[in-house]
Scaffold this active site. Structure first.
Site, PDB file in Angstrom:
ATOM      1  N   ARG A  75       0.861  -1.190   0.000  1.00  0.00           N
ATOM      2  CA  ARG A  75       0.000   0.000   0.000  1.00  0.00           C
ATOM      3  C   ARG A  75       0.886   1.224   0.000  1.00  0.00           C
ATOM      4  NH1 ARG A  75      -4.759   0.164   4.359  1.00  0.00           N
ATOM      5  NH2 ARG A  75      -3.058   0.940   5.623  1.00  0.00           N
TER       6      ARG A  75
ATOM      7  N   THR B  97      -1.269   7.375  -0.552  1.00  0.00           N
ATOM      8  CA  THR B  97      -2.586   7.192  -1.204  1.00  0.00           C
ATOM      9  C   THR B  97      -3.339   5.979  -0.664  1.00  0.00           C
ATOM     10  OG1 THR B  97      -1.685   5.751  -2.912  1.00  0.00           O
ATOM     11  CG2 THR B  97      -1.642   8.118  -3.358  1.00  0.00           C
TER      12      THR B  97
HETATM   13  C1  PRP Z   1      -0.800  -4.654   4.308  1.00  0.00           C
HETATM   14  C2  PRP Z   1      -1.509  -5.973   4.413  1.00  0.00           C
HETATM   15  C3  PRP Z   1      -2.337  -5.999   3.154  1.00  0.00           C
HETATM   16  C4  PRP Z   1      -2.712  -4.562   2.976  1.00  0.00           C
HETATM   17  C5  PRP Z   1      -4.114  -4.374   3.450  1.00  0.00           C
HETATM   18  O1  PRP Z   1       0.283  -4.752   3.456  1.00  0.00           O
HETATM   19  O2  PRP Z   1      -0.655  -7.077   4.534  1.00  0.00           O
HETATM   20  O3  PRP Z   1      -1.636  -6.480   2.019  1.00  0.00           O
HETATM   21  O4  PRP Z   1      -1.811  -3.790   3.781  1.00  0.00           O
HETATM   22  O5  PRP Z   1      -4.538  -3.102   3.198  1.00  0.00           O
HETATM   23  P1  PRP Z   1      -5.686  -2.754   2.137  1.00  0.00           P
HETATM   24  O6  PRP Z   1      -6.788  -3.742   2.370  1.00  0.00           O
HETATM   25  O7  PRP Z   1      -6.070  -1.346   2.496  1.00  0.00           O
HETATM   26  O8  PRP Z   1      -5.099  -2.863   0.767  1.00  0.00           O
HETATM   27  P2  PRP Z   1       1.360  -3.559   3.284  1.00  0.00           P
HETATM   28  O9  PRP Z   1       0.937  -2.643   2.206  1.00  0.00           O
HETATM   29  O10 PRP Z   1       1.617  -2.946   4.615  1.00  0.00           O
HETATM   30  O11 PRP Z   1       2.622  -4.320   2.712  1.00  0.00           O
HETATM   31  P3  PRP Z   1       3.580  -5.389   3.425  1.00  0.00           P
HETATM   32  O12 PRP Z   1       2.781  -6.667   3.573  1.00  0.00           O
HETATM   33  O13 PRP Z   1       4.676  -5.511   2.428  1.00  0.00           O
HETATM   34  O14 PRP Z   1       4.012  -4.845   4.754  1.00  0.00           O
HETATM   35  N1  URA Z   2      -2.186  -3.261   6.890  1.00  0.00           N
HETATM   36  C1  URA Z   2      -1.798  -3.706   8.098  1.00  0.00           C
HETATM   37  O1  URA Z   2      -0.767  -4.399   8.227  1.00  0.00           O
HETATM   38  N2  URA Z   2      -2.541  -3.377   9.158  1.00  0.00           N
HETATM   39  C2  URA Z   2      -3.664  -2.644   9.058  1.00  0.00           C
HETATM   40  O2  URA Z   2      -4.317  -2.391  10.087  1.00  0.00           O
HETATM   41  C3  URA Z   2      -4.052  -2.194   7.785  1.00  0.00           C
HETATM   42  C4  URA Z   2      -3.297  -2.527   6.705  1.00  0.00           C
END
Ligand code: PRP
Ligand code: URA
Length: 209
Positions: free
Chosen positions: A104, A108
């Protein structure tokens, strides 16, 4: 409309309470993610079809059931989805594993894609997409859209904690994809983090931050 399955088994609730606790360290956090993923997988595979075989026990011959030639694939969303893979493979060791890299954007909150490698025969497989957190739903929706381009037989989405906003968005974007969660929390905060949630799943699994 897709089904939302919340597995609120006492063992899962107990493990979730420790998982959420900010004092829980990386080693235990990882172990709990794996265990809860395994227990959620038990639920998400409940509708696998069976076929009858003949088994000779030391005492007699009997008819018994085995899973009917189902081919499964697990697809973790990197990074945090990786934490769920060993747990689900304990239950379905012969499954193939694909990977989708998304993060993410911190400003944004939209998913940014950086990797996609799926089993070549995914069109013959039932796919289980893995990510501990379903927050806005953007990452899950994007990952599932990419997987659908390869026409798998079926897709289910497995997470540990879902926000109501993410469930609604995913159901609207992919009404054919059932969702399996260990808990559905209250809401998202202004930064799209799940409340009460568990914080940043990727950082807690990998000890980053
Ligand atoms: C986190 C989580 C999901 C996403 C959820 O990943 O593991 O993939 O955010 O958020 P959303 O439903 O709003 O899309 P992150 O972007 O933090 O990446 P990471 O797993 O590499 O830490
Ligand atoms: N991604 C995470 O890891 N935690 C949250 O609460 C939302 C998105």
């Amino acid at each position: 409309m897709s089904q939302l399955h919340v597995t609120n088994h006492p063992l899962i609730q107990h493990k979730l309470s420790i998982l959420r606790d900010k004092r829980t360290g990386t080693k235990q956090f990882r172990e709990l993610i794996e265990e809860i993923a395994m227990l959620t997988c038990y639920e998400s595979t409940r509708d696998l079809q069976l076929t009858e075989v003949t088994v000779e026990t030391p005492m007699t011959t009997m008819k018994s059931n085995v899973i009917k030639g189902h081919k499964l694939a697990f697809v973790p969303i990197l990074r945090a989805g990786l934490g769920m893979v060993d747990g689900v493979l304990k239950l379905v060791p012969a499954a193939k594993v694909g990977h989708i890299g998304l993060y993410r954007d911190p400003v944004t909150c939209k998913p940014v894609e950086y990797y996609c490698k799926l089993p070549g025969d995914i069109s013959e497989r039932d796919v289980f997409v893995l990510d501990p957190m379903l927050a806005t739903g953007g990452s899950a929706i994007d990952a599932i859209t990419q997987i659908k381009e390869r026409s798998p037989r079926n897709i289910k989405f497995m997470c540990i904690i879902a926000a109501p906003e993410g469930v609604a968005a995913l159901q609207e974007a992919h009404p054919d994809v059932d969702i399996y969660a260990a808990a559905v929390d209250e809401k998202l905060n202004d930064h799209n983090y799940i409340i009460p949630g568990l914080g940043d799943a990727g950082d807690r699994i990998f000890g980053t931050k």
